[in-house]
Every structure is written in structure tokens, then in C-alpha cells.
Design a protein around this motif. Structure first.
Motif: not given
Length: 312
Positions: A10-28, A126-132
Motif C-alpha cells: 500500500a505504501e507504493h500508492l500515491p497518497a491520493s490513491v491511498r486516501n479515502a475514495p473521493e471519486l465515486s461513479v454512479s450508474l446514471q 478507475a484512476i483519474i488524474g492520480g485520484r481513485p
């Protein structure tokens, strides 16, 4: 893409990827920019990369600053995940470079699944701009998969990340460098001297050319075993545990025949049994055979460790 000694955690992950997911994609909303297709046939462009180590993961995270990278986690024993991977590959390919698919076999790289906190397969992030952006964890049908990847495309576009990824070229499809091709042609006609010359020139041009180093070691091996009779060499080696040349010959023949562990074990026993001068010859042959087999091979790692122990 692989490097030696790259343990993924996990420590290989950039901080933005390790952190709580800030991007959630809905099925709309259904997105028409993706259409179910078929797995790419030979010669068709593909945007799938197989991820097995930390280095390739980091490279793909960097590429997510260009466009969305879809990490599809699967396992050969899970039919649902195999199906998901095939569908995802077809959909990503239909996006024509706006998406990139990173396929992760969790039986080979379980640390990546653990780093993403995936409980099982099939799953995708998905990782978009370094964020999960966690997408799903469980079976998904084609319609839902099409929908969620469409949402990813929209989200990436909103951030100005429109992809433009080049198709992935497999190792098999990459043309050989001219000197490597010259060496292979020489080997095909049994001209070991010409093959040695070609690989040596390649190394003179680029001393860091690992493929040329391996090729040169393989040529030397093939040249040594040409004309040897395995039964005769085994008989000589069995008659004298310290007959260095006979044991070197048997080890070469074993490597050429795919009996890697037997060859390494034989030479390690020989190394311990002979005098200092002979030890140098045995050590040099072991190191050359390590190159032939490949430094990342676990059998090489084990034998190298045993050699270091024997040296000290």
C-alpha cells in the motif's frame, strides 16, 4: 514492464490513491460513446496493459494525468471476472484511446488488490488524474459496465483529461533491433560466431542492453552444448564428484533441457567440493547461467542466495 525486487504494498500508492475514495461513479445516464464490441483479433489495436509489479502500477498512475486508467482486477479461477475483463477490454478498445485498461491478475499480484482494498473479483477501480474512483466489486453485466465506463469518460473530460493513449504494442509485436535480428538469423543457421559478434556489438553500442546480455549468454550456452552427449557427460560426472568440466557440461545440458533447479543444485554442490581455483570457474558458470535463466526467476534468486552463503 518489470524490475527486480519490486514488492508491491500500500505504501507504493500515491497518497491520493491511498486516501479515502473521493471519486465515486454512479450508474446514471447511459453514455453512447462506448459500445460493446469484441476482443481484439490479431493485428487489431488494443489499449490493455497487464500489471504485475509496482513499477508498472506507478507508470499507469502517472498516465492517469492524461486520461482515465481502468484497473480491472480478475483471477483465472473466477469465470465472472474473466468475462468482466473481456467485456472491459472490448469497451475500452471501442473508446479508441480515450481510456486505458490495466488488467490485474490478483493471483499473480495480490498486493495490488489489497492496496485497493478489494475483497474479491471481479472488481474495478478507475484512476483519474492520480485520484481513485472505485467502480464495482462483484459481477457486472455489459449494460452496467458500459454505463459506468461512460460515466468515467465524462468525469475525465470534465477535468480536461481526454486520453489520447497510444495502442499498446505487445513484446511479440515489437520489431527486434537490427543487431538482435542479425543475431537471431545467425542462430537460425547455426552460426554461433556471427551471433556472438552481433550481440557483442549491441552491447558495445548500449552496455545496459539486458536483452543483448541474455542473448549473448544463451549463445555461449548453445555453443557449449553443441556436440555434447548427456549420457556420456552424466557418466563422467557420476564417476568423479570433482570432475569440474563434466559437471559444468551436465549443468549446461540441464539448463538447455529446462532442468534449471537440477543444474543449479549440481553446481552449488560442486562449488563446495572443489579447491579455490576451481571455485572461480564454477562461480563464473553459475553467474552466466543465472543470466540465461533470468535474474527475476525465483529459482535464480534462491540459487544466488545459496551461492552467497557458500562464498562466506
Amino acid at each position: 514492464m518489470s524490475t527486480a525486487n519490486n514488492e508491491f504494498s500500500a505504501e507504493h500508492l500515491p497518497a491520493s490513491v491511498r486516501n479515502a475514495p473521493e471519486l465515486s461513479v454512479s450508474l446514471q445516464d447511459q453514455n453512447d460513446s462506448l459500445a460493446p464490441s469484441h476482443a481484439p483479433a490479431a493485428g487489431e489495436p488494443s489499449w490493455r496493459v497487464d500489471v504485475t509489479d509496482a513499477e508498472s502500477f506507478q507508470q499507469l498512475v502517472q498516465l492517469s494525468n492524461q486520461g482515465a486508467v481502468i484497473f480491472a482486477l480478475w483471477a483465472p479461477h473466477s469465470p465472472a471476472s474473466v468475462s468482466m475483463l473481456e467485456q472491459a477490454e472490448a469497451l475500452v478498445n471501442s473508446a479508441g484511446g480515450n481510456l486505458l485498461l490495466a488488467a490485474v491478475d490478483i493471483t499473480k499480484a495480490p498486493e495490488i488488490g489489497q492496496a485497493f482494498q478489494i475483497q474479491g473479483v471481479p472488481a474495478a477501480v478507475a484512476i483519474i488524474g492520480g485520484r481513485p474512483a472505485p467502480l464495482f466489486n462483484g459481477p457486472v453485466d455489459t449494460e452496467a459496465l458500459t454505463d459506468v465506463l461512460g460515466q468515467v469518460l465524462q468525469l475525465a473530460a470534465q477535468q480536461g483529461l481526454r486520453g489520447g493513449f497510444e495502442p499498446v504494442v505487445s513484446e511479440e509485436e515489437k520489431p527486434l533491433p537490427p543487431l538482435h535480428a542479425e543475431a537471431i538469423d545467425a542462430l537460425d543457421r547455426g552460426d554461433y560466431a556471427a551471433a556472438t559478434s552481433a550481440y557483442t556489438r549491441a552491447l558495445n553500442e548500449n552496455p545496459a542492453d539486458s536483452d543483448a546480455k541474455i542473448g549473448l549468454a544463451q549463445v555461449h550456452l548453445l555453443e557449449r552444448v553443441a556436440g555434447l552427449n548427456l549420457a556420456d557427460e552424466r557418466e563422467k560426472a557420476a564417476a568423479d564428484p570433482t570432475d569440474v568440466q563434466a559437471h559444468l557440461n551436465v549443468a549446461d545440458l540441464d539448463i538447455a533441457g529446462g532442468h534449471v533447479e537440477d543444474a543449479f543444485a549440481r553446481l552449488l554442490r560442486l562449488f563446495k567440493a572443489v579447491d579455490t581455483e576451481a571455485k572461480t570457474s564454477v562461480r563464473e558458470r553459475l553467474l552466466e547461467l543465472f543470466t540465461v535463466v533470468g535474474s527475476s526467476d525465483p529459482r535464480v534468486t534462491k540459487a544466488r542466495s545459496a551461492l552467497m552463503t557458500a562464498l562466506f
